[in-house]
Structure formats: structure tokens, C-alpha cells
Design an enzyme around this catalytic site. Structure first.
Site, mmCIF file in Angstrom:
data_model
loop_
_atom_site.group_PDB
_atom_site.id
_atom_site.type_symbol
_atom_site.label_atom_id
_atom_site.label_comp_id
_atom_site.label_asym_id
_atom_site.label_seq_id
_atom_site.Cartn_x
_atom_site.Cartn_y
_atom_site.Cartn_z
ATOM 1 N N GLY A 1 17.941 -2.346 60.741
ATOM 2 C CA GLY A 1 18.224 -1.775 62.046
ATOM 3 C C GLY A 1 19.578 -2.045 62.639
ATOM 4 O O GLY A 1 19.931 -1.471 63.669
ATOM 5 N N GLY B 1 19.517 -0.818 56.053
ATOM 6 C CA GLY B 1 19.785 0.488 55.449
ATOM 7 C C GLY B 1 21.148 0.996 55.896
ATOM 8 O O GLY B 1 22.153 0.842 55.205
ATOM 9 N N ARG B 2 21.179 1.536 57.114
ATOM 10 C CA ARG B 2 22.390 2.153 57.656
ATOM 11 C C ARG B 2 23.621 1.244 57.549
ATOM 12 O O ARG B 2 24.712 1.702 57.181
ATOM 13 C CB ARG B 2 22.141 2.498 59.129
ATOM 14 C CG ARG B 2 23.262 3.254 59.806
ATOM 15 C CD ARG B 2 23.068 3.286 61.335
ATOM 16 N NE ARG B 2 21.713 3.646 61.711
ATOM 17 C CZ ARG B 2 21.304 4.899 61.954
ATOM 18 N NH1 ARG B 2 22.153 5.893 61.899
ATOM 19 N NH2 ARG B 2 20.040 5.134 62.272
ATOM 20 N N CYS C 1 21.911 29.516 60.869
ATOM 21 C CA CYS C 1 21.555 30.380 61.989
ATOM 22 C C CYS C 1 20.648 29.669 62.981
ATOM 23 O O CYS C 1 19.443 29.929 63.061
ATOM 24 C CB CYS C 1 20.903 31.645 61.451
ATOM 25 S SG CYS C 1 22.040 32.506 60.364
ATOM 26 N N GLU C 2 21.213 28.715 63.698
ATOM 27 C CA GLU C 2 20.534 27.938 64.742
ATOM 28 C C GLU C 2 21.625 27.482 65.698
ATOM 29 O O GLU C 2 22.673 27.010 65.251
ATOM 30 C CB GLU C 2 19.923 26.634 64.183
ATOM 31 C CG GLU C 2 18.842 26.770 63.162
ATOM 32 C CD GLU C 2 17.456 26.979 63.767
ATOM 33 O OE1 GLU C 2 17.291 26.785 64.991
ATOM 34 O OE2 GLU C 2 16.571 27.352 62.995
HETATM 35 C C1 PLP Z 1 14.324 2.618 58.158
HETATM 36 C C2 PLP Z 1 13.810 1.254 57.967
HETATM 37 C C3 PLP Z 1 14.701 0.215 57.714
HETATM 38 C C4 PLP Z 1 16.194 0.378 57.727
HETATM 39 O O1 PLP Z 1 16.686 0.708 58.983
HETATM 40 P P1 PLP Z 1 18.280 0.810 59.202
HETATM 41 O O2 PLP Z 1 18.420 1.132 60.629
HETATM 42 O O3 PLP Z 1 18.760 1.903 58.318
HETATM 43 O O4 PLP Z 1 18.854 -0.507 58.831
HETATM 44 C C5 PLP Z 1 14.175 -1.037 57.457
HETATM 45 N N1 PLP Z 1 12.834 -1.245 57.455
HETATM 46 C C6 PLP Z 1 11.957 -0.264 57.700
HETATM 47 C C7 PLP Z 1 10.506 -0.551 57.675
HETATM 48 C C8 PLP Z 1 12.406 1.024 57.971
HETATM 49 O O5 PLP Z 1 11.544 1.987 58.231
#
Ligand code: PLP
Length: 432
Positions: free
Chosen positions: A251, A294-295, A361-362
Site C-alpha cells: 500500500g 506492489g505499486r 469512444c467514451e
Molecule cells: C493490492 C494488494 C497489495 C499491494 O498494494 P499496493 O498498493 O500495490 O502496494 C498488497 N496486498 C494485498 C492483499 C492487495 O490486495
């Protein structure tokens, strides 16, 4: 004034910069890639991914820890391979993602399986593969998982996702740790549900986890969530259920270069210094730590290169029509998200303010609004911060093939995904 200072800055993109007048990813000019491979084109920097990972690795130096890349952010095989080779595990949310981990050479034992809706077939697939942990999100899921495991003569390693009920102060669609969210179990029910899990023969309780949201740009929600989780561990262990690992989710936000909303997110290593202090203060320094970023590992490692097709002046708005669209870059349409957009080469063209839109087309198909750009038709531009939640969310809407992808490593550019053709898209369809 130097030409570069006129451009929007490229914050957080240490491996993407102008060399003279030309935008480069590591040692490779983006215009060369656009000419060789066409547009829209995603280009990723391997060094930027490893650099982002390095901040977490520094944060956990000397600790028993496992970083599990949350691969839904970008699940392309060439990207997964970078993280697998760097020793990462993976946080998956489907059986399809597990197949990708295996195809990219990842270690199933370092996989954790999150998500509120795992099917029995996905549970069985993950048990056969020998994944490291199931992050269970409801009481019913515990019963089903136990039954599936017993049917296979196995026990499933589990942690339960608890909902710390803290507000991550992010977009409502990507906030996940509040009471009204579909994710996890309520903090006040967690102890009872842990006791239920411990009573099930097909399960082996090994950890606890939480994940409070995405694109979090301040430290406080993390600190609050950690306090809540640590409290729970104390009461769960007092009830005789040992918790071997703490999985603190992902997150952490990235800098999208959006000056108006521009909270700069904390660095991973600095954030973890504060969180580890809390863990140690509770006497839990020996526990294994898991995280699921992730991000923050891929977002600012990638750009999407696009060509300006037409400039369309209007009475109220000028439009800059590009060949990338909401099917390639869905975040603006989904969450009104901001991506910085910069030219690939610095020129002295006249500046005007445009809404940057795609061909779909949106009216929701916009990539940037009210952007001051010095561009002409035929120019290339780069949409920044496009490494996360772009290609993995890309669709074929309007029968647009998904873009090609290139991974840059120093002076070398590897094509990691070919551009999708209309034939690719129609595969599996048939006439009556
Ligand atoms: C999407 C997700 C993440 C990663 O979130 P990021 O914001 O991309 O770091 C981690 N754990 C779970 C369970 C998720 O659904």
C-alpha cells in the site's frame, strides 16, 4: 533557463531522465524504442525496480523477513522474473497469478494467496503447488479451505487478514482496511475466528496479516494499524495460538508528480524503521516479517510512450489526441488518477493547454486534463508512473490490442511482450 527546468519534474523516476534533449530510460533513448516497436509502448527500467526493492531490503536488513511482490500491480512475466531473481516471493490473488509465478521461475513456497473470493479449485491448485500461506479473509473461507486440504490429505498454512479499521486517507476505491470494506475480518471478531481456525484439522495457523489500502502517502495509518495488529497478536497468543509471522500488507504510495495533491510518500526504509521499533517494543523482534508491496516496487519504474495523433482546437477545450487510451491506462477513468505527461524530446514548439485523450469512444477516455504541452501531431510523449496498475488492468475495449512492453537493463532493451494483434484477441471465439 535550461530546457529541462521548463518541463514537469520527473519526481521519483531516478532512472528516467533527459539526456540532452531526449528522454531516456537508463541508457536507452525512448524515441528509438518508439520507432523500433511502435506505440503505445510500455517501457520499464530494471534498475528502478531493483532500486525500489532495495529500500525495503535495507529496511529489513538483519531481520527474518520475506518481501512478497503484490503482482497484480504488474504481472508481466519479464517483470516477475526480475523480482524472482532478486529473491522475492509473490502475493497472488488468483490461480492465474500462481501459474504466472511458476512460468516466471518464482518459488511457490514464497507465495502468499490473498483475496476474498478464492474458489475451491484455486485452493486445491495452490495446495498442490505448495504455497507458503493462505491469507484467509472470512470465517467461511476457513471452513472451505480446511475441507479442501483434508480432502487432499494436507494441512493448509493460514494467516487471517484482520481489518484494523484505520482510515488510510486514500481514494475510497483503494482503501481496504475500514469497517465498510469487503476485505478481512473485523478486529473485534479476530480472536474468536483465530480460535475457530485453530480447531480445524485441515489448517495450520502460522501468521496474521493486514493490508489497509493503496497509494498511502502518510505514515500515521501504518503506525495505527501496526498498534492494532500487535495488540491482537498479544491476545491471540495469550489464548494459546502462536503467531509465527506478521504480514503487514502493501500500500505504500508513489510520487505521481501531482503538485496539487502532492504529499510525498515516506521512503520504505524510513517507514519500516518506525514500524520495527513498535514490533520490538512489544517483544516480537523474533517474529518473521512479511510484506506485500506492489505499486511502490514498479509504479515509477515504467512509462507509457504514445504518439500524438491529432491536435484538435476547440472553443472551450483544446484536445491532444494520442494513440494510448483508457484501455491501456485505466487509472484516470477509474479513479480520476493523475499521470504526468512529458514530451520525449524538448523542442521550441508553441505551448498550449490541452486535455490529453485517447481514441476510445467514451468521454471517460482521458489521460490528463488541462496540461500545458509543447507538441505537434506526430510527436511522441511519455505518460509517467505507468509501471503499476496499467498493463495489468489493460483491456481490449474497442478491440484495441494491448500494447507491447520493453524491459530496459542498462543499454539493452528486451521486448517482454509483443503487441497484441486482432487475431490474438479473436482466438477462442467462433461463429455459430
Ligand atoms: C493490492 C494488494 C497489495 C499491494 O498494494 P499496493 O498498493 O500495490 O502496494 C498488497 N496486498 C494485498 C492483499 C492487495 O490486495
Amino acid at each position: 533557463m535550461s530546457p529541462i527546468s521548463r518541463l514537469p519534474s520527473v519526481p521519483g523516476h531516478p532512472f528516467i531522465a533527459y539526456q540532452g534533449d531526449a528522454l531516456q530510460v537508463e541508457g536507452v533513448p525512448l524515441s528509438r524504442l518508439a520507432q523500433a516497436h511502435g506505440t503505445p509502448l510500455f517501457v520499464y527500467s530494471k534498475a528502478a525496480m531493483l532500486d525500489a526493492l532495495g529500500a525495503y531490503q535495507r529496511g529489513f536488513a538483519g531481520r527474518h523477513a520475506q518481501i512478497c511482490y503484490a503482482m497484480k500491480a504488474n504481472s508481466s512475466l519479464g517483470v516477475l522474473q526480475v523480482f524472482a531473481q532478486a529473491g522475492c516471493g509473490f502475493d497472488i490473488v488468483s490461480g492465474g497469478e500462481l501459474e504466472r509465478v511458476v512460468a516466471a521461475g518464482g518459488d511457490a513456497a514464497k507465495v502468499i494467496f490473498s483475496g476474498v473470493g478464492k474458489s475451491r479449485a484455486e485452493m486445491a491448485q495452490a495446495l498442490s503447488a505448495g504455497i507458503g500461506c493462505f491469507n484467509v479473509e472470512s470465517e467461511t473461507e476457513l471452513d472451505v479451505l480446511s475441507a479442501v486440504a483434508l480432502g487432499m490429505g494436507l494441512t493448509a498454512p493460514v494467516s487471517i487478514r484482520v481489518n484494523p479499521n484505520v482510515d488510510p486517507k486514500t481514494h475510497p476505491y483503494i482503501s481496504t482496511g475500514l469497517k465498510g470494506n469487503k476485505f478481512g475480518v473485523a478486529h473485534e471478531d479476530a480472536l474468536r475466528i483465530y480460535q475457530h481456525a485453530a480447531s480445524l484439522k485441515g489448517l495450520r495457523v502460522i501468521g496474521i496479516d493486514c493490508h489497509i489500502g493503496s497509494q498511502i502517502t502518510t505514515t500515521e495509518p501504518y503506525l495505527d494499524a501496526m498498534d492494532r495488529v500487535l495488540e491482537l497478536i498479544t491476545s491471540i497468543e495469550a489464548a494459546g495460538i502462536p503467531i509465527a509471522h506478521i504480514d503487514f500488507g502493501g500500500g505504500l504510495g508513489i510520487d505521481y508528480g501531482n503538485d496539487e495533491k502532492g504529499a510525498t510518500p515516506p521512503q520504505a526504509d524510513a517507514l519500516w524503521q518506525q514500524l520495527l521499533a513498535k514490533i520490538d517494543a512489544k517483544g516480537f523482534a523474533h517474529k518473521k516479517l512479511m510484506i506485500e508491496p506492489g505499486r511502490s516496487l514498479v509504479g515509477n519504474a515504467g512509462v507509457c510512450v504514445t504518439e500524438v495523433l491529432y491536435l484538435k482546437p476547440g472553443e472551450q477545450k483544446n484536445f491532444c489526441i494520442i494513440d494510448a487510451a483508457m484501455n491501456d491506462l485505466p487509472r484516470p477513468a477509474m479513479y480520476q488518477a493523475f499521470h504526468a505527461i512529458v514530451p520525449l524530446s524538448i523542442t521550441a514548439k508553441p505551448q498550449a493547454t490541452y486535455d490529453v485523450v485517447g481514441p476510445v469512444c467514451e468521454s471517460g477516455d482521458w489521460i490528463g486534463r488541462d496540461r500545458a504541452l509543447n507538441v505537434a501531431a506526430g510527436d511522441f510523449m511519455a505518460v509517467l508512473s505507468a509501471g503499476a496498475y496499467c498493463m495489468s488492468m489493460a483491456s481490449n475495449y474497442n478491440t484495441r490490442g494491448r500494447a507491447a512492453e520493453v524491459l530496459v537493463d542498462g543499454d539493452t532493451a528486451h521486448v517482454i511482450r509483443q503487441r497484441e494483434t486482432a487475431q490474438d484477441q479473436m482466438r477462442g471465439e467462433q461463429l455459430v
